[in-house]
Design a protein around this motif. Sequence first.
Motif, PDB file in Angstrom:
ATOM      1  N   UNK B 100       0.847  -1.193   0.000  1.00  0.00           N
ATOM      2  CA  UNK B 100       0.000   0.000   0.000  1.00  0.00           C
ATOM      3  C   UNK B 100       0.887   1.249   0.000  1.00  0.00           C
ATOM      4  N   UNK B 101       0.247   2.387   0.168  1.00  0.00           N
ATOM      5  CA  UNK B 101       0.996   3.640   0.044  1.00  0.00           C
ATOM      6  C   UNK B 101       2.047   3.783   1.137  1.00  0.00           C
ATOM      7  N   UNK B 102       1.674   3.414   2.360  1.00  0.00           N
ATOM      8  CA  UNK B 102       2.623   3.532   3.464  1.00  0.00           C
ATOM      9  C   UNK B 102       3.797   2.590   3.248  1.00  0.00           C
ATOM     10  N   UNK B 103       3.475   1.368   2.843  1.00  0.00           N
ATOM     11  CA  UNK B 103       4.520   0.388   2.585  1.00  0.00           C
ATOM     12  C   UNK B 103       5.458   0.862   1.488  1.00  0.00           C
ATOM     13  N   UNK B 104       4.873   1.474   0.486  1.00  0.00           N
ATOM     14  CA  UNK B 104       5.669   1.963  -0.633  1.00  0.00           C
ATOM     15  C   UNK B 104       6.650   3.026  -0.164  1.00  0.00           C
ATOM     16  N   UNK B 105       6.152   3.954   0.628  1.00  0.00           N
ATOM     17  CA  UNK B 105       7.023   5.037   1.101  1.00  0.00           C
ATOM     18  C   UNK B 105       8.131   4.457   1.981  1.00  0.00           C
ATOM     19  N   UNK B 106       7.745   3.531   2.853  1.00  0.00           N
ATOM     20  CA  UNK B 106       8.740   2.869   3.700  1.00  0.00           C
ATOM     21  C   UNK B 106       9.809   2.197   2.850  1.00  0.00           C
ATOM     22  N   UNK B 107       9.353   1.500   1.817  1.00  0.00           N
ATOM     23  CA  UNK B 107      10.297   0.748   0.992  1.00  0.00           C
ATOM     24  C   UNK B 107      11.238   1.686   0.244  1.00  0.00           C
ATOM     25  N   UNK B 108      10.693   2.817  -0.224  1.00  0.00           N
ATOM     26  CA  UNK B 108      11.558   3.771  -0.941  1.00  0.00           C
ATOM     27  C   UNK B 108      12.666   4.258  -0.020  1.00  0.00           C
ATOM     28  N   UNK B 109      12.283   4.612   1.214  1.00  0.00           N
ATOM     29  CA  UNK B 109      13.289   5.095   2.162  1.00  0.00           C
ATOM     30  C   UNK B 109      14.313   4.000   2.444  1.00  0.00           C
ATOM     31  N   UNK B 110      13.820   2.786   2.703  1.00  0.00           N
ATOM     32  CA  UNK B 110      14.737   1.698   3.049  1.00  0.00           C
ATOM     33  C   UNK B 110      15.685   1.375   1.910  1.00  0.00           C
ATOM     34  N   UNK B 111      15.152   1.286   0.710  1.00  0.00           N
ATOM     35  CA  UNK B 111      16.012   0.956  -0.425  1.00  0.00           C
ATOM     36  C   UNK B 111      17.066   2.043  -0.620  1.00  0.00           C
ATOM     37  N   UNK B 112      16.677   3.301  -0.411  1.00  0.00           N
ATOM     38  CA  UNK B 112      17.640   4.391  -0.579  1.00  0.00           C
ATOM     39  C   UNK B 112      18.736   4.300   0.464  1.00  0.00           C
ATOM     40  N   UNK B 113      18.328   4.123   1.734  1.00  0.00           N
ATOM     41  CA  UNK B 113      19.315   4.002   2.807  1.00  0.00           C
ATOM     42  C   UNK B 113      20.216   2.797   2.552  1.00  0.00           C
ATOM     43  N   UNK B 114      19.583   1.731   2.081  1.00  0.00           N
ATOM     44  CA  UNK B 114      20.318   0.503   1.818  1.00  0.00           C
ATOM     45  C   UNK B 114      21.384   0.731   0.735  1.00  0.00           C
ATOM     46  N   UNK B 115      20.980   1.413  -0.312  1.00  0.00           N
ATOM     47  CA  UNK B 115      21.912   1.670  -1.406  1.00  0.00           C
ATOM     48  C   UNK B 115      23.062   2.549  -0.918  1.00  0.00           C
ATOM     49  N   UNK B 116      22.706   3.600  -0.176  1.00  0.00           N
ATOM     50  CA  UNK B 116      23.751   4.464   0.383  1.00  0.00           C
ATOM     51  C   UNK B 116      24.665   3.659   1.303  1.00  0.00           C
ATOM     52  N   UNK B 117      24.073   2.771   2.089  1.00  0.00           N
ATOM     53  CA  UNK B 117      24.860   1.958   3.011  1.00  0.00           C
ATOM     54  C   UNK B 117      25.828   1.035   2.285  1.00  0.00           C
ATOM     55  N   UNK B 118      25.347   0.387   1.235  1.00  0.00           N
ATOM     56  CA  UNK B 118      26.232  -0.506   0.486  1.00  0.00           C
ATOM     57  C   UNK B 118      27.396   0.281  -0.100  1.00  0.00           C
ATOM     58  N   UNK B 119      27.080   1.430  -0.695  1.00  0.00           N
ATOM     59  CA  UNK B 119      28.145   2.224  -1.318  1.00  0.00           C
ATOM     60  C   UNK B 119      29.103   2.758  -0.255  1.00  0.00           C
ATOM     61  N   UNK B 120      28.544   3.307   0.826  1.00  0.00           N
ATOM     62  CA  UNK B 120      29.381   3.903   1.865  1.00  0.00           C
ATOM     63  C   UNK B 120      30.244   2.868   2.566  1.00  0.00           C
ATOM     64  N   UNK B 121      29.606   1.824   3.060  1.00  0.00           N
ATOM     65  CA  UNK B 121      30.355   0.794   3.781  1.00  0.00           C
ATOM     66  C   UNK B 121      31.314   0.083   2.830  1.00  0.00           C
ATOM     67  N   UNK B 122      30.866  -0.158   1.604  1.00  0.00           N
ATOM     68  CA  UNK B 122      31.736  -0.806   0.628  1.00  0.00           C
ATOM     69  C   UNK B 122      32.996   0.010   0.382  1.00  0.00           C
ATOM     70  N   UNK B 123      32.816   1.322   0.180  1.00  0.00           N
ATOM     71  CA  UNK B 123      33.972   2.179  -0.067  1.00  0.00           C
ATOM     72  C   UNK B 123      34.867   2.235   1.168  1.00  0.00           C
ATOM     73  N   UNK B 124      34.261   2.423   2.344  1.00  0.00           N
ATOM     74  CA  UNK B 124      35.059   2.507   3.577  1.00  0.00           C
ATOM     75  C   UNK B 124      35.834   1.224   3.833  1.00  0.00           C
ATOM     76  N   UNK B 125      35.193   0.087   3.548  1.00  0.00           N
ATOM     77  CA  UNK B 125      35.862  -1.180   3.841  1.00  0.00           C
ATOM     78  C   UNK B 125      37.083  -1.370   2.944  1.00  0.00           C
ATOM     79  N   UNK B 126      37.075  -0.725   1.798  1.00  0.00           N
ATOM     80  CA  UNK B 126      38.252  -0.825   0.926  1.00  0.00           C
ATOM     81  C   UNK B 126      39.288   0.242   1.275  1.00  0.00           C
ATOM     82  N   UNK B 127      38.792   1.454   1.589  1.00  0.00           N
ATOM     83  CA  UNK B 127      39.725   2.561   1.838  1.00  0.00           C
ATOM     84  C   UNK B 127      40.319   2.498   3.239  1.00  0.00           C
TER      85      UNK B 127
END
Lengths: 121, 182
Positions: B100-127
């Motif tokens: 539903x609409x609430x679930x959709x908004x939740x998922x958008x936020x989570x996927x965004x945070x998740x993507x940022x997390x993968x990129x951030x943690x991925x970069x930090x773990x290498x650097x």
Amino acid sequence: MNDLLATLSIALPLVLAAWSLVATIRNRPPDRSHLVGLAVVELVVLALAVTALAAWAGGERPADAGTFTGYLLTLVCLPPLAGVLARMEPTRWGSVIVTVVCLVIPVVVVRLQQTWQVPGV
Amino acid sequence: MSEPAPRPVDRAGARPTAPEHATPPGDRGGDRATQRLGRRTNSGPGRALVAVYILFAIAASARATVQIATRFDKAPVAYLLSALAAVIYIVATVGLARGDAVGRRTAVICCSVEFAGVLGVGALSLLRPALFPDDTVWSDFGGGYGYVPLVLPVLGLLWLRRTRSGVADAGGGSRVRAAGPR
């Protein structure tokens, strides 16, 4: 751990993954054969779990008990998860679900073997 | 399937820009929110996506639980990040599965945070590998999990975008604006 059962719990899901991939490509929902296949896979991984726990009780120890238990619990939950979701989705995407989960099961079995065999963490 | 008009104007104005503008979930959680707003996120390809999210929710929470319970002192930062990843996967799963609409908004936020997390943690773990004495789900851009953690949030966001209201099954192109985050 029982080598035959471990091999079976790697090989059977791969066969089932290929079979449900065929259904996916043919744009078919998972049918009875896939659900029976999942049931067979579940029986095999349950047997694997029982023999592993029996060996544990008999004195052998997994190298990393916590991780091993986690993988074991996950493993026996995967086939039912695939079955439930596949029945909820009677389209080709249900077949995708069966394929994906059946590709994950061998990975979990391999990790399970590693946590059993490798000494230390 | 009875289908009252989904108020296209309201939806189009409210969703893409301001999530904080939304009304409290309790008031709208009933019939209206679960009515068909565009395509539901939890059927068809979405159900396969939910399945993969469930797998990662299980994997990440099992991993975090074992790590924190047995050897928290060894790498607290890495293990707390594992726990954070687990929470995000769980919430994203629920969001996508609600459809539903609430679930959709939740998922958008989570996927965004998740993507940022993968990129951030991925970069930090290498650097700065010293920060991570032990791996998290997101270390090395999710390399320990076949780089699925890197691909998953992108798929999630693309799916959420495709299923937005106003975008019919015919697919993209009818909407010019992208889905905000990421």
